[in-house]
Design an enzyme around this catalytic site. Structure first.
Site, short mmCIF file in Angstrom:
data_model
loop_
_atom_site.label_atom_id
_atom_site.label_comp_id
_atom_site.label_asym_id
_atom_site.label_seq_id
_atom_site.Cartn_x
_atom_site.Cartn_y
_atom_site.Cartn_z
CD GLU A 50 -2.77 1.48 2.32
OE1 GLU A 50 -3.67 2.34 2.21
OE2 GLU A 50 -2.59 0.81 3.35
CD GLU B 158 2.31 7.94 4.74
OE1 GLU B 158 2.84 8.97 4.28
OE2 GLU B 158 1.17 7.56 4.43
CG ASP C 258 -2.05 15.97 -2.38
OD1 ASP C 258 -2.93 16.58 -3.02
OD2 ASP C 258 -1.28 16.52 -1.59
CE LYS D 130 -4.70 26.62 -5.81
NZ LYS D 130 -3.85 27.64 -5.16
CB SER E 258 -11.92 8.80 10.33
OG SER E 258 -10.52 8.98 10.16
CG PHE E 259 -9.43 10.57 4.20
CD1 PHE E 259 -9.01 11.88 4.28
CD2 PHE E 259 -9.65 10.01 2.95
CE1 PHE E 259 -8.81 12.62 3.13
CE2 PHE E 259 -9.45 10.74 1.81
CZ PHE E 259 -9.03 12.06 1.90
#
Length: 317
Positions: A101, A126, A176, A180, A297-298
């Site tokens: 992951e 991560e 992410d 823009k 939760s995200f």
């Protein structure tokens, strides 16, 4: 690139995408390190803070030797020396499917999956050090033996750290979105990343992606549709009125609701991040929700904000 973030969202932060240190090893020509630090190439993050306090600091001190892969660095503290190769069989003490992951965030998804699938091994990639500490707390508290964490830039993990064809599944959940237009080049999933993913995955291996932003979902679909290394397992499915993209376009939810639920008594704010609205998505290709991904939760916040979740699943040719 994940919460990841994301969390799994890859953490959004204004800091530099890397924290250079003085090199302690020779820089190999042609590697990412040879281009400065990452030389403008897509990385799996924008670096978040690394400070540890309280139980996170304690978890790192007590458990990092056991659960964190100690990789030799290049010229940044998230780089991986190209000579280092991860030996999953030696690390886990067995031969089992390896699931990676990218952007494991606080470890909710990867630890849940590891608990539900004891016959597979998991590597959480991560760069958010407190997130890795949180993951180790979960690993230890649940007495999991099939999870390891690595603090590293994901493209380097896929390019050189993991042996070619060694990964059964690659997960990128809620990277992410870099809304823009001028920042789209910073998005993790680009043609170069797709090629690295294909190298790490075994033939027939799965590449799973999830995002809560339609513009990024279309971007991922376009990138992987152009890749000769992947085939969409749900090509043509959920198109027209059944497409979540059509539903987002018709509802206008993303043009009115920002990154968090609208608070009571406040008016929704336009995000201007939805991309072209074509009215009806005739392409489709969206996978059903991956049942192996726990709702964090995200993800719950995305639902509360009215956004839809886009799942994509590809097979390595």
């Amino acid at each position: 690139m994940s919460e990841s973030p994301e969390s799994a969202r890859q953490p959004e932060h204004p800091e530099s995408a890397s924290e250079p240190t003085q090199p302690t090893r020779p820089v190999t020509p042609g590697t990412q390190a040879s281009f400065g630090t990452y030389g403008g190439r897509p990385v799996s993050f924008v670096r978040r803070g690394t400070r540890l306090q309280g139980r996170r600091q304690q978890a790192w001190e007590e458990h990092s030797d056991r659960w964190a892969v100690d990789v030799p660095r290049h010229i940044a503290n998230t780089s991986v020396h190209p000579d280092y190769v991860f030996d999953a069989e030696a690390e886990f003490g067995r031969k089992a499917p390896l699931i990676v992951e990218v952007g494991s965030g606080l470890g909710d998804a990867v630890c849940h999956a590891a608990e539900e699938n004891p016959g597979s091994d998991f590597l959480a990639v991560e760069v958010y050090t407190p997130g890795l500490a949180n993951t180790m707390i979960k690993i230890n508290g649940r007495k999991l033996t099939n999870v390891r964490v690595v603090e590293a830039n994901a493209p380097e993990v896929l390019a050189t750290m993991l042996p070619p064809g060694s990964v059964s599944e690659l997960w990128v959940f809620f990277p992410d979105p870099w809304h823009k237009s001028r920042h789209h080049k910073r998005r993790l999933i680009q043609p170069e990343f797709a090629a690295l993913a294909a190298t790490a995955l075994k033939p027939g291996g799965l590449f799973r992606v999830a995002t809560d932003w339609s513009n990024y979902a279309v971007h991922v679909r376009d990138v992987l549709a152009a890749s000769p290394d992947f085939t969409n397992l749900h090509d043509g499915e959920r198109r027209g009125p059944e497409s979540p993209l059509t539903q987002v376009w018709q509802s206008g939810v993303e043009s009115l609701v920002g990154g968090a639920p609208v608070k009571e008594g406040r008016a929704p704010v336009s995000t201007e991040h939805t991309g072209p609205n074509e009215g009806v998505d005739e392409t489709g290709g969206w996978a059903p929700r991956f049942e192996g991904r726990i709702r964090t939760s995200f993800e719950n916040k995305a639902h509360e904000a009215g956004r839809l979740i886009f799942d994509l699943c590809y097979r390595r040719v």
